[in-house]
Design a protein around this motif. Structure first.
Motif, PDB file in Angstrom:
ATOM      1  N   ASN A 104     -69.364   6.661  15.649  1.00 17.47           N
ATOM      2  CA  ASN A 104     -70.716   6.155  15.447  1.00 17.47           C
ATOM      3  C   ASN A 104     -71.672   7.267  14.959  1.00 17.47           C
ATOM      4  OD1 ASN A 104     -72.911   4.266  15.463  1.00 17.47           O
ATOM      5  ND2 ASN A 104     -71.713   3.081  16.929  1.00 17.47           N
ATOM      6  N   ARG A 105     -72.962   6.996  14.996  1.00 21.48           N
ATOM      7  CA  ARG A 105     -73.930   7.852  14.308  1.00 21.48           C
ATOM      8  C   ARG A 105     -74.634   8.849  15.221  1.00 21.48           C
ATOM      9  NH1 ARG A 105     -73.574   3.009  11.960  1.00 21.48           N
ATOM     10  NH2 ARG A 105     -73.347   3.016   9.704  1.00 21.48           N
ATOM     11  N   ILE A 106     -74.983   9.998  14.627  1.00 26.01           N
ATOM     12  CA  ILE A 106     -75.839  10.989  15.283  1.00 26.01           C
ATOM     13  C   ILE A 106     -76.998  11.240  14.319  1.00 26.01           C
ATOM     14  CG2 ILE A 106     -76.015  13.374  16.116  1.00 26.01           C
ATOM     15  CD1 ILE A 106     -73.064  13.206  16.956  1.00 26.01           C
ATOM     16  N   LEU A 129     -72.006  10.224  10.551  1.00 24.05           N
ATOM     17  CA  LEU A 129     -71.205   9.053  10.952  1.00 24.05           C
ATOM     18  C   LEU A 129     -69.744   9.437  11.180  1.00 24.05           C
ATOM     19  CD1 LEU A 129     -70.935   5.865  11.266  1.00 24.05           C
ATOM     20  CD2 LEU A 129     -70.325   5.849   8.836  1.00 24.05           C
ATOM     21  N   HIS A 130     -69.190   8.976  12.316  1.00 25.44           N
ATOM     22  CA  HIS A 130     -67.743   9.021  12.565  1.00 25.44           C
ATOM     23  C   HIS A 130     -67.105  10.400  12.350  1.00 25.44           C
ATOM     24  CE1 HIS A 130     -67.909   4.847  13.311  1.00 25.44           C
ATOM     25  NE2 HIS A 130     -67.590   4.367  12.142  1.00 25.44           N
ATOM     26  N   GLY A 131     -67.788  11.449  12.839  1.00 19.92           N
ATOM     27  CA  GLY A 131     -67.148  12.769  12.863  1.00 19.92           C
ATOM     28  C   GLY A 131     -67.323  13.605  11.615  1.00 19.92           C
ATOM     29  N   GLN A 203     -61.402   3.820  18.209  1.00 19.91           N
ATOM     30  CA  GLN A 203     -60.377   3.318  17.296  1.00 19.91           C
ATOM     31  C   GLN A 203     -61.029   2.287  16.383  1.00 19.91           C
ATOM     32  OE1 GLN A 203     -57.986   1.543  15.911  1.00 19.91           O
ATOM     33  NE2 GLN A 203     -56.356   3.073  15.839  1.00 19.91           N
ATOM     34  N   HIS A 204     -60.773   2.406  15.078  1.00 18.91           N
ATOM     35  CA  HIS A 204     -61.519   1.614  14.099  1.00 18.91           C
ATOM     36  C   HIS A 204     -60.672   0.537  13.420  1.00 18.91           C
ATOM     37  CE1 HIS A 204     -64.808   0.749  11.402  1.00 18.91           C
ATOM     38  NE2 HIS A 204     -65.513   1.761  11.848  1.00 18.91           N
ATOM     39  N   THR A 205     -59.754  -0.066  14.173  1.00 16.40           N
ATOM     40  CA  THR A 205     -58.960  -1.157  13.594  1.00 16.40           C
ATOM     41  C   THR A 205     -59.854  -2.351  13.258  1.00 16.40           C
ATOM     42  OG1 THR A 205     -56.871  -0.503  14.565  1.00 16.40           O
ATOM     43  CG2 THR A 205     -57.170  -2.858  14.180  1.00 16.40           C
ATOM     44  N   TYR A 275     -73.820  -8.241  12.182  1.00 13.46           N
ATOM     45  CA  TYR A 275     -73.572  -7.534  13.441  1.00 13.46           C
ATOM     46  C   TYR A 275     -72.964  -6.164  13.157  1.00 13.46           C
ATOM     47  CZ  TYR A 275     -74.279 -12.159  15.472  1.00 13.46           C
ATOM     48  OH  TYR A 275     -74.809 -13.374  15.825  1.00 13.46           O
ATOM     49  N   ASP A 276     -73.621  -5.136  13.619  1.00 22.23           N
ATOM     50  CA  ASP A 276     -73.131  -3.761  13.505  1.00 22.23           C
ATOM     51  C   ASP A 276     -73.880  -2.952  14.564  1.00 22.23           C
ATOM     52  OD1 ASP A 276     -72.033  -1.383  12.751  1.00 22.23           O
ATOM     53  OD2 ASP A 276     -72.840  -1.365  10.708  1.00 22.23           O
ATOM     54  N   HIS A 277     -73.642  -3.334  15.818  1.00 19.19           N
ATOM     55  CA  HIS A 277     -74.438  -2.810  16.931  1.00 19.19           C
ATOM     56  C   HIS A 277     -73.543  -2.502  18.130  1.00 19.19           C
ATOM     57  CE1 HIS A 277     -77.318  -5.077  14.484  1.00 19.19           C
ATOM     58  NE2 HIS A 277     -78.289  -4.388  15.057  1.00 19.19           N
ATOM     59  N   ILE A 311     -69.515  -1.275  23.430  1.00 19.47           N
ATOM     60  CA  ILE A 311     -68.578  -1.700  22.390  1.00 19.47           C
ATOM     61  C   ILE A 311     -69.376  -1.944  21.121  1.00 19.47           C
ATOM     62  CG2 ILE A 311     -68.655  -4.174  23.004  1.00 19.47           C
ATOM     63  CD1 ILE A 311     -65.559  -4.158  22.563  1.00 19.47           C
ATOM     64  N   GLN A 312     -68.962  -1.287  20.046  1.00 21.28           N
ATOM     65  CA  GLN A 312     -69.600  -1.521  18.753  1.00 21.28           C
ATOM     66  C   GLN A 312     -68.883  -2.708  18.117  1.00 21.28           C
ATOM     67  OE1 GLN A 312     -72.182   0.331  17.445  1.00 21.28           O
ATOM     68  NE2 GLN A 312     -72.252  -0.292  15.304  1.00 21.28           N
ATOM     69  N   PHE A 313     -69.613  -3.800  17.945  1.00 24.34           N
ATOM     70  CA  PHE A 313     -69.045  -4.966  17.275  1.00 24.34           C
ATOM     71  C   PHE A 313     -69.579  -4.931  15.842  1.00 24.34           C
ATOM     72  CE2 PHE A 313     -69.954  -9.704  16.502  1.00 24.34           C
ATOM     73  CZ  PHE A 313     -68.775  -9.874  15.782  1.00 24.34           C
ATOM     74  N   ASN A 317     -69.528  -6.097   7.436  1.00 26.72           N
ATOM     75  CA  ASN A 317     -70.631  -6.389   6.500  1.00 26.72           C
ATOM     76  C   ASN A 317     -70.532  -5.599   5.202  1.00 26.72           C
ATOM     77  OD1 ASN A 317     -71.871  -7.878   8.657  1.00 26.72           O
ATOM     78  ND2 ASN A 317     -72.456  -5.898   9.522  1.00 26.72           N
ATOM     79  N   PHE A 318     -69.937  -4.396   5.293  1.00 24.82           N
ATOM     80  CA  PHE A 318     -69.899  -3.543   4.095  1.00 24.82           C
ATOM     81  C   PHE A 318     -68.688  -3.801   3.211  1.00 24.82           C
ATOM     82  CE2 PHE A 318     -72.428  -0.745   7.061  1.00 24.82           C
ATOM     83  CZ  PHE A 318     -73.638  -0.910   6.395  1.00 24.82           C
ATOM     84  N   LEU A 319     -67.775  -4.628   3.675  1.00 24.22           N
ATOM     85  CA  LEU A 319     -66.635  -4.970   2.805  1.00 24.22           C
ATOM     86  C   LEU A 319     -67.204  -5.855   1.687  1.00 24.22           C
ATOM     87  CD1 LEU A 319     -63.977  -5.924   5.521  1.00 24.22           C
ATOM     88  CD2 LEU A 319     -64.096  -3.794   4.220  1.00 24.22           C
ATOM     89  N   LEU A 339     -63.899  -3.852  17.021  1.00 24.02           N
ATOM     90  CA  LEU A 339     -64.401  -3.797  18.400  1.00 24.02           C
ATOM     91  C   LEU A 339     -64.137  -2.377  18.883  1.00 24.02           C
ATOM     92  CD1 LEU A 339     -63.008  -7.274  19.450  1.00 24.02           C
ATOM     93  CD2 LEU A 339     -65.434  -6.671  19.326  1.00 24.02           C
ATOM     94  N   GLU A 340     -65.111  -1.498  18.579  1.00 27.88           N
ATOM     95  CA  GLU A 340     -64.944  -0.069  18.825  1.00 27.88           C
ATOM     96  C   GLU A 340     -65.524   0.260  20.194  1.00 27.88           C
ATOM     97  OE1 GLU A 340     -66.807   1.831  15.222  1.00 27.88           O
ATOM     98  OE2 GLU A 340     -66.709  -0.228  14.532  1.00 27.88           O
ATOM     99  N   THR A 341     -64.630   0.523  21.162  1.00 28.51           N
ATOM    100  CA  THR A 341     -65.088   0.852  22.507  1.00 28.51           C
ATOM    101  C   THR A 341     -65.542   2.305  22.510  1.00 28.51           C
ATOM    102  OG1 THR A 341     -62.807   1.351  23.061  1.00 28.51           O
ATOM    103  CG2 THR A 341     -63.600  -0.853  23.614  1.00 28.51           C
TER     104      THR A 341
HETATM  105  C1  GLA Z   1     -68.815   1.518  11.732  1.00 25.72           C
HETATM  106  C2  GLA Z   1     -70.257   1.481  11.492  1.00 25.72           C
HETATM  107  C3  GLA Z   1     -70.576   0.658  10.309  1.00 25.72           C
HETATM  108  C4  GLA Z   1     -69.782   1.098   9.107  1.00 25.72           C
HETATM  109  C5  GLA Z   1     -68.326   1.086   9.443  1.00 25.72           C
HETATM  110  C6  GLA Z   1     -67.487   1.635   8.341  1.00 25.72           C
HETATM  111  O1  GLA Z   1     -68.348   0.487  12.436  1.00 25.72           O
HETATM  112  O2  GLA Z   1     -70.996   1.061  12.614  1.00 25.72           O
HETATM  113  O3  GLA Z   1     -71.947   0.743  10.010  1.00 25.72           O
HETATM  114  O4  GLA Z   1     -70.175   2.370   8.717  1.00 25.72           O
HETATM  115  O5  GLA Z   1     -68.082   1.847  10.584  1.00 25.72           O
HETATM  116  O6  GLA Z   1     -67.727   1.012   7.134  1.00 25.72           O
END
Ligand code: GLA
Length: 375
Positions: A104-106, A129-131, A203-205, A275-277, A311-313, A317-319, A339-341
Motif C-alpha cells: 500500500n501507500r506511504i 506504492l507497494h515497496g 499478497q496481491h493475487t 473500491y480501492d480502500h 484488508i485492502q479490497f 479499477n485500473f485494469l 483482498l490484501e490483508t
Molecule cells: C493496490 C492499490 C491500487 C492499485 C493496485 C495495483 O491494490 O491499492 O490502487 O495500485 O494495487 O494496480
C-alpha cells in the motif's frame, strides 16, 4: 548461481520429467525462464489430495495459477496472471505477487523514525506504492520445499539489504505457502531486522471465481467483516480519520454484489475509481472469516482469515484491457479483485493507526488463509 537452499531443494524435489516421483511428492518444479540478470526461475506446483493445484514462481513469489473446483467439481484457474515469465516482467499490476516492504501507500514516499527521515521512491502519483521501483514483487525469492503436516508447503526467503528502496535495516523476510487438504491456501509471513524499520507484507493475487476469468467480477458477492473503513484523499492517502460503513456503499457486512453500488456517486468511490480502500477488520470472533466472496454461477466460495488489522479490497479499477494475460485474455476493467490483508495505508505517518514499526530482536509474524469451497 544456485544458492545452498536451492541445491538442497534439488535433492528433495524430483525433476518434473520424472512423473512417477512427482506424483508421490505433491510438489513438482519445472524451468520457467530466465531473469535479465541470468537468474533461472522455476515454477513449483503444489497439489493436494482433492486435485487443487497451486503454482508459484521464484520471481516475486508470484502465484501464477490456482485451480479449485466449482460446484460440479470442475477445476479451473481462479487467479489472473500470464502464461510466461515475459508477461510478469513486462509491467504486471502486481498479479499474484508478494508485496513489500510496505504493501500500500506511504505519503510522498517519506517517513521518520527516531528523528531520521527516510525517502522512498514516489512511484504512484507522487506517493510511494507497494515497496517502490523494485519491491518484493520484482525480486528473486529462494524457494525450498518444507515438511508440513497439513499439505504441500514451500518456504520463500529473501534478504533485503539495508537501505534497499530507501528502507532502513537488513530485512530477512520469509513467506510460507501451504496448500492444505481442506482446500486452503495458507500464507505465513515472518521478518526480522538489524535496525528499526517499518514492514507491511501482503499478497496481491487477483481473484476471479468464474474460473479462467470468463467475465468481470461485478456479480461476485463480497462480505467484509468491518464496521469502519479508511477514507482517502485524491491521491489515495488516508485522511487520518476512520469512517463508519453504515449507510454507505462501503457496508459489506452483509454479502453484496460488487457491481450493486460501485458506480454510485459517493465521494470515496469517486476518488478510488471504485473500491480501492482498507477496511478496518472487526476483531475476529474466534476463527470466523474476516471476508468472503461468492460467485453464483460457479458456486465457488472464498473465505479469508487473517491476523492482520485491515484488508485492502481493490476491485481491479485500473485494469483496462491493455494487459493481455493468460490465453490471450485482455483483462478489462474489474476483471479481478484483490483482498490484501495488511496494516492501514500510510501507517508510518499516522500516529493514530496501529504501528508497523519492527525493532531488532523482534519478529514480524502474520498469517492469512484463503479457503475455497462451493455452495
Ligand atoms: C493496490 C492499490 C491500487 C492499485 C493496485 C495495483 O491494490 O491499492 O490502487 O495500485 O494495487 O494496480
Amino acid at each position: 548461481m544456485m544458492s545452498q537452499a536451492c541445491k538442497k531443494n534439488d535433492e528433495k524435489i524430483p525433476a518434473a520429467a520424472d512423473t512417477t516421483a512427482v506424483a508421490a511428492s505433491a510438489v513438482a518444479k519445472v524451468a520457467y525462464g530466465t531473469l535479465p540478470d541470468g537468474q533461472a526461475v522455476e515454477e513449483y506446483t503444489l497439489k493436494n489430495k482433492n486435485g487443487v493445484e497451486l503454482k508459484v514462481i521464484n520471481y516475486g513469489g508470484i502465484v501464477t495459477s490456482l485451480k479449485v473446483p466449482d460446484k460440479n467439481g470442475v477445476l479451473e484457474d481462479v487467479v489472473l496472471g500470464f502464461d510466461s515469465l515475459k508477461g510478469y516482467l513486462g509491467g504486471s499490476p502486481y498479479f499474484g505477487a508478494i508485496v513489500g516492504r510496505y504493501g500500500n501507500r506511504i505519503a510522498k514516499g517519506k517517513f521518520t523514525l527516531d528523528g531520521q527521515t527516510y525517502t522512498l521512491a514516489q512511484n504512484n502519483n507522487g506517493q510511494h506504492l507497494h515497496g517502490g521501483l523494485k519491491g518484493f514483487d520484482k525480486v528473486y525469492w529462494h524457494i525450498a520445499e518444507v515438511p508440513a503436516a497439513e499439505g504441500p508447503s514451500l518456504k520463500l526467503t529473501y534478504t533485503s539489504k539495508d537501505m534497499e528502496e530507501g528502507y532502513p535495516g537488513t530485512l530477512q523476510a520469509e513467506v510460507t505457502y501451504t496448500l492444505t487438504d481442506n482446500n486452503e491456501f495458507k500464507i505465513a509471513y515472518t521478518a526480522t531486522t538489524d535496525k528499526k524499520t517499518v514492514v507491511n507484507l501482503t499478497q496481491h493475487t487477483y481473484f476471479n471465481l468464474t474460473g479462467n476469468a470468463k467475465r468481470d467480477i461485478l456479480d461476485h458477492q463480497v462480505m467484509l467483516h468491518a464496521d469502519k473503513f479508511v477514507p482517502v484523499d485524491k491521491v489515495l492517502i488516508p485522511t487520518g480519520k476512520l469512517k463508519d460503513v453504515a449507510g454507505t456503499p462501503f457496508d459489506f457486512r452483509t454479502a453484496t454484489a460488487v457491481g450493486q453500488r460501485v458506480n454510485e456517486k459517493d465521494e470515496q468511490l469517486i476518488v478510488g475509481g471504485g473500491y480501492d480502500h482498507a477496511w478496518v477488520l472487526s476483531p475476529a470472533d474466534s476463527g470466523k472469516a474476516v471476508a468472503s466472496v461468492y460467485e453464483p454461477t460457479s458456486g465457488r466460495f472464498l473465505e479469508v482469515y487473517t491476523t492482520e488489522p485491515a484488508i485492502q479490497f481493490y476491485c481491479g479499477n485500473f485494469l483496462d484491457g491493455t494487459v493481455v494475460g493468460k490465453q490471450g485474455n485482455a483483462y478489462a476493467k474489474r476483471f479481478g479483485l484483490c483482498l490484501e490483508t495488511e496494516h492501514y495505508p500510510d501507517s508510518p505517518n499516522q500516529p493514530s493507526f496501529p504501528s508497523v514499526v519492527l525493532n531488532p530482536g523482534e519478529t514480524y509474524s502474520t498469517q492469512t488463509t484463503y479457503k475455497f469451497s462451493t455452495k
